[in-house]
Design a protein around this motif. Sequence first.
Motif: not given
Length: 127
Positions: A99-116
């Motif tokens: 569930r934690e992934i769906f409470f993240k802001k778009t910018e956080t998701i974007k940053a995590e995707a780049y990191e991975v």
Amino acid sequence: MDSVMLDILKVIKCQGGRVFGELRLNKIIFLLTHKYGIPIGIPFQEKKFGPYSRELKKTLEKLEREGLINIIKQGRLKVIELTEKGKKLAEKSQIEIPREIFFKKTETIKAEAYEVMNKLRKIKFIS
């Protein structure tokens, strides 16, 4: 109906039945696969705006043709929304989504995707 399609429907359902942007959905599915270890079966390529999957785009088009989602253009943004039929089928997916992934802001998701993506790139060069 294959498991990939069911899993994508479930990801959309866990977003409240609607995802604001195809790029956001790309990054969420990328993170679910490569950060959380949930095998959804969508291959990704590195593109200018991060991980992207042509296969996901084709699958979304198929889901729309089958009446399971609606893709609504709002300016440059595509809103991907489950239909009633899509909501029912999403329940058949066997994946468990954190569930934690769906409470993240778009910018956080974007940053995590780049990191991975950067970590995966380093692993490929080392191997």
